[in-house]
Design a protein around this motif. Sequence first.
Motif, PDB file in Angstrom:
ATOM      1  N   LEU A  35      -7.941  13.183  13.271  1.00  0.00           N
ATOM      2  CA  LEU A  35      -7.182  11.969  12.964  1.00  0.00           C
ATOM      3  C   LEU A  35      -7.310  11.706  11.471  1.00  0.00           C
ATOM      4  CD1 LEU A  35      -8.416   9.617  15.825  1.00  0.00           C
ATOM      5  CD2 LEU A  35      -6.221  10.800  15.702  1.00  0.00           C
ATOM      6  N   ALA A  36      -6.188  11.473  10.811  1.00  0.00           N
ATOM      7  CA  ALA A  36      -6.211  11.124   9.394  1.00  0.00           C
ATOM      8  C   ALA A  36      -5.839   9.651   9.261  1.00  0.00           C
ATOM      9  CB  ALA A  36      -5.216  11.991   8.623  1.00  0.00           C
ATOM     10  N   PHE A  37      -6.737   8.869   8.657  1.00  0.00           N
ATOM     11  CA  PHE A  37      -6.484   7.454   8.408  1.00  0.00           C
ATOM     12  C   PHE A  37      -6.152   7.292   6.932  1.00  0.00           C
ATOM     13  CE2 PHE A  37      -9.359   7.395  12.050  1.00  0.00           C
ATOM     14  CZ  PHE A  37      -8.740   6.486  12.884  1.00  0.00           C
ATOM     15  N   GLU A  38      -5.251   6.366   6.637  1.00  0.00           N
ATOM     16  CA  GLU A  38      -4.859   6.141   5.248  1.00  0.00           C
ATOM     17  C   GLU A  38      -4.681   4.657   4.990  1.00  0.00           C
ATOM     18  OE1 GLU A  38      -0.811   6.557   2.638  1.00  0.00           O
ATOM     19  OE2 GLU A  38      -1.303   8.243   3.940  1.00  0.00           O
ATOM     20  N   GLY A  39      -5.089   4.234   3.811  1.00  0.00           N
ATOM     21  CA  GLY A  39      -4.791   2.902   3.320  1.00  0.00           C
ATOM     22  C   GLY A  39      -3.984   3.063   2.044  1.00  0.00           C
ATOM     23  N   ASN A  40      -2.952   2.251   1.861  1.00  0.00           N
ATOM     24  CA  ASN A  40      -2.122   2.385   0.672  1.00  0.00           C
ATOM     25  C   ASN A  40      -1.541   1.033   0.272  1.00  0.00           C
ATOM     26  OD1 ASN A  40       0.599   1.988   1.950  1.00  0.00           O
ATOM     27  ND2 ASN A  40      -0.060   3.786   3.090  1.00  0.00           N
ATOM     28  N   ILE A  41      -1.061   0.974  -0.967  1.00  0.00           N
ATOM     29  CA  ILE A  41      -0.387  -0.214  -1.486  1.00  0.00           C
ATOM     30  C   ILE A  41       1.103  -0.009  -1.288  1.00  0.00           C
ATOM     31  CG2 ILE A  41       0.069  -1.647  -3.508  1.00  0.00           C
ATOM     32  CD1 ILE A  41      -2.836  -1.786  -2.788  1.00  0.00           C
ATOM     33  N   TYR A  42       1.738  -0.911  -0.544  1.00  0.00           N
ATOM     34  CA  TYR A  42       3.174  -0.819  -0.292  1.00  0.00           C
ATOM     35  C   TYR A  42       3.978  -1.489  -1.396  1.00  0.00           C
ATOM     36  CZ  TYR A  42       7.666  -1.124   2.068  1.00  0.00           C
ATOM     37  OH  TYR A  42       8.988  -1.021   2.384  1.00  0.00           O
ATOM     38  N   VAL A  44     -12.906   3.557  18.456  1.00  0.00           N
ATOM     39  CA  VAL A  44     -13.129   3.162  17.069  1.00  0.00           C
ATOM     40  C   VAL A  44     -11.954   2.314  16.593  1.00  0.00           C
ATOM     41  CG1 VAL A  44     -14.502   5.203  16.481  1.00  0.00           C
ATOM     42  CG2 VAL A  44     -12.033   5.230  16.093  1.00  0.00           C
ATOM     43  N   PHE A  45     -12.172   1.598  15.507  1.00  0.00           N
ATOM     44  CA  PHE A  45     -11.044   0.966  14.834  1.00  0.00           C
ATOM     45  C   PHE A  45     -11.228   1.078  13.333  1.00  0.00           C
ATOM     46  CE2 PHE A  45     -13.867  -2.741  15.434  1.00  0.00           C
ATOM     47  CZ  PHE A  45     -13.847  -3.340  14.182  1.00  0.00           C
ATOM     48  N   LEU A  46     -10.112   1.151  12.645  1.00  0.00           N
ATOM     49  CA  LEU A  46     -10.075   1.130  11.199  1.00  0.00           C
ATOM     50  C   LEU A  46      -9.759  -0.303  10.799  1.00  0.00           C
ATOM     51  CD1 LEU A  46      -9.700   3.117   8.557  1.00  0.00           C
ATOM     52  CD2 LEU A  46      -7.371   2.303   8.783  1.00  0.00           C
ATOM     53  N   GLY A  47     -10.584  -0.887   9.959  1.00  0.00           N
ATOM     54  CA  GLY A  47     -10.350  -2.241   9.479  1.00  0.00           C
ATOM     55  C   GLY A  47     -10.008  -2.215   8.002  1.00  0.00           C
ATOM     56  N   LEU A  48      -9.034  -3.022   7.618  1.00  0.00           N
ATOM     57  CA  LEU A  48      -8.557  -3.053   6.242  1.00  0.00           C
ATOM     58  C   LEU A  48      -8.501  -4.509   5.781  1.00  0.00           C
ATOM     59  CD1 LEU A  48      -7.008  -1.613   3.848  1.00  0.00           C
ATOM     60  CD2 LEU A  48      -4.950  -1.919   5.202  1.00  0.00           C
ATOM     61  N   GLY A  49      -9.158  -4.813   4.677  1.00  0.00           N
ATOM     62  CA  GLY A  49      -9.136  -6.165   4.134  1.00  0.00           C
ATOM     63  C   GLY A  49      -8.981  -6.133   2.626  1.00  0.00           C
ATOM     64  N   TRP A  50      -8.336  -7.145   2.069  1.00  0.00           N
ATOM     65  CA  TRP A  50      -8.151  -7.189   0.628  1.00  0.00           C
ATOM     66  C   TRP A  50      -7.905  -8.616   0.155  1.00  0.00           C
ATOM     67  CZ3 TRP A  50      -4.412  -5.970   4.081  1.00  0.00           C
ATOM     68  CH2 TRP A  50      -3.165  -6.556   3.945  1.00  0.00           C
ATOM     69  N   ALA A  51      -8.215  -8.832  -1.116  1.00  0.00           N
ATOM     70  CA  ALA A  51      -7.920 -10.099  -1.786  1.00  0.00           C
ATOM     71  C   ALA A  51      -7.177  -9.744  -3.059  1.00  0.00           C
ATOM     72  CB  ALA A  51      -9.204 -10.854  -2.101  1.00  0.00           C
ATOM     73  N   GLN A  52      -6.159 -10.515  -3.351  1.00  0.00           N
ATOM     74  CA  GLN A  52      -5.357 -10.227  -4.531  1.00  0.00           C
ATOM     75  C   GLN A  52      -5.664 -11.224  -5.629  1.00  0.00           C
ATOM     76  OE1 GLN A  52      -2.122 -10.208  -2.002  1.00  0.00           O
ATOM     77  NE2 GLN A  52      -1.492 -12.303  -2.374  1.00  0.00           N
ATOM     78  N   ARG A  53      -5.370 -10.817  -6.840  1.00  0.00           N
ATOM     79  CA  ARG A  53      -5.497 -11.729  -7.977  1.00  0.00           C
ATOM     80  C   ARG A  53      -4.328 -12.706  -7.929  1.00  0.00           C
ATOM     81  NH1 ARG A  53      -6.387  -6.607 -11.067  1.00  0.00           N
ATOM     82  NH2 ARG A  53      -8.633  -6.382 -11.099  1.00  0.00           N
ATOM     83  N   ALA A  54      -4.570 -13.939  -8.271  1.00  0.00           N
ATOM     84  CA  ALA A  54      -3.507 -14.955  -8.236  1.00  0.00           C
ATOM     85  C   ALA A  54      -2.353 -14.589  -9.166  1.00  0.00           C
ATOM     86  CB  ALA A  54      -4.078 -16.318  -8.618  1.00  0.00           C
ATOM     87  N   SER A  55      -2.654 -13.921 -10.265  1.00  0.00           N
ATOM     88  CA  SER A  55      -1.624 -13.589 -11.256  1.00  0.00           C
ATOM     89  C   SER A  55      -0.666 -12.490 -10.781  1.00  0.00           C
ATOM     90  CB  SER A  55      -2.287 -13.146 -12.560  1.00  0.00           C
ATOM     91  OG  SER A  55      -3.082 -11.992 -12.332  1.00  0.00           O
ATOM     92  N   ASP A  56      -1.066 -11.704  -9.772  1.00  0.00           N
ATOM     93  CA  ASP A  56      -0.228 -10.585  -9.333  1.00  0.00           C
ATOM     94  C   ASP A  56       0.700 -10.933  -8.180  1.00  0.00           C
ATOM     95  OD1 ASP A  56      -1.114  -8.755 -11.220  1.00  0.00           O
ATOM     96  OD2 ASP A  56      -2.850  -8.193 -10.015  1.00  0.00           O
ATOM     97  N   GLY A  57       0.661 -12.142  -7.671  1.00  0.00           N
ATOM     98  CA  GLY A  57       1.515 -12.505  -6.539  1.00  0.00           C
ATOM     99  C   GLY A  57       1.066 -11.807  -5.269  1.00  0.00           C
ATOM    100  N   ASN A  58       1.979 -11.691  -4.318  1.00  0.00           N
ATOM    101  CA  ASN A  58       1.643 -11.073  -3.040  1.00  0.00           C
ATOM    102  C   ASN A  58       1.575  -9.554  -3.170  1.00  0.00           C
ATOM    103  OD1 ASN A  58       1.592 -13.551  -1.841  1.00  0.00           O
ATOM    104  ND2 ASN A  58       3.698 -13.436  -1.119  1.00  0.00           N
ATOM    105  N   ILE A  59       0.513  -8.980  -2.617  1.00  0.00           N
ATOM    106  CA  ILE A  59       0.352  -7.526  -2.616  1.00  0.00           C
ATOM    107  C   ILE A  59       0.192  -7.097  -1.163  1.00  0.00           C
ATOM    108  CG2 ILE A  59      -1.020  -5.561  -3.366  1.00  0.00           C
ATOM    109  CD1 ILE A  59      -1.906  -7.248  -5.764  1.00  0.00           C
ATOM    110  N   ASP A  60       1.060  -6.184  -0.721  1.00  0.00           N
ATOM    111  CA  ASP A  60       1.037  -5.671   0.652  1.00  0.00           C
ATOM    112  C   ASP A  60       0.251  -4.377   0.695  1.00  0.00           C
ATOM    113  OD1 ASP A  60       1.527  -5.070   3.306  1.00  0.00           O
ATOM    114  OD2 ASP A  60       3.646  -4.574   3.005  1.00  0.00           O
ATOM    115  N   VAL A  61      -0.866  -4.393   1.421  1.00  0.00           N
ATOM    116  CA  VAL A  61      -1.680  -3.194   1.643  1.00  0.00           C
ATOM    117  C   VAL A  61      -1.472  -2.784   3.100  1.00  0.00           C
ATOM    118  CG1 VAL A  61      -4.010  -2.228   1.594  1.00  0.00           C
ATOM    119  CG2 VAL A  61      -3.362  -3.972  -0.076  1.00  0.00           C
ATOM    120  N   ASP A  62      -1.267  -1.526   3.342  1.00  0.00           N
ATOM    121  CA  ASP A  62      -0.995  -1.033   4.694  1.00  0.00           C
ATOM    122  C   ASP A  62      -1.948   0.092   5.073  1.00  0.00           C
ATOM    123  OD1 ASP A  62       1.248  -2.687   5.313  1.00  0.00           O
ATOM    124  OD2 ASP A  62       2.437  -1.485   3.935  1.00  0.00           O
ATOM    125  N   CYS A  63      -2.046   0.336   6.374  1.00  0.00           N
ATOM    126  CA  CYS A  63      -2.841   1.459   6.872  1.00  0.00           C
ATOM    127  C   CYS A  63      -2.039   2.202   7.936  1.00  0.00           C
ATOM    128  CB  CYS A  63      -4.177   0.986   7.424  1.00  0.00           C
ATOM    129  SG  CYS A  63      -4.097  -0.240   8.732  1.00  0.00           S
TER     130      CYS A  63
END
Length: 190
Positions: A159-166, A71-90
């Motif tokens: 197995l515990a998978f997590e996605g978070n905002i860094y 299996v694989f865990l896939g993580l995707g995101w789009a940020q708002r232009a006004s918020d600058g770069n946002i790092d999402v991690d898993c």
Amino acid sequence: MCKRKASTKRRGRTPEEKAVTADPVADRTTNIPEMPVDHMIPGKDGKPVAAISPDEAMVMPTTGKAALKRVFLGLGWAQRASDGNIDVDCCCAPYAKGVRGDEDIVWYGKLRSSLEADGKFCTIKHSGDVLTGQAGGELEDLERIYVDLENLDDKYDCLAFEGNIYTSGLNFASLSTAYIRLVNADTNQE
């Protein structure tokens, strides 16, 4: 995601022995029910996909006809232009009878689980850290964690998978859109 251990031939156990050796994962996976209809949504290919809340768990079989092999865990995101770069991690943390296997946790700072005895094979691998979301277009996986369930150490039963905002001070509401998906790597079905 918890795996079901293959049963071995057992002698009869007393109720006291059963209470001491009770395995909450195995006890909950003997009869895996179908996913409730209200948790199913159509996927990209029209096939149903299970949708769960952040506080829910899903048990998946690793033995028998419906067994998952990889299996694989896939993580995707789009940020708002006004918020600058946002790092999402898993990350992925394996557990053995409720105890986290710290040596095999995989995250952006440790991209591979520990090596097998032969020194060549890791069963959990992270694709690498992506520090910004997509600017536009259809979302795709920016980070992935691959798990070889067939070769995962037998001591692990969950197995515990997590996605978070860094990115400090931000949360998932700061994103334009995001998803986390768990995919059968052999069939590409979510």
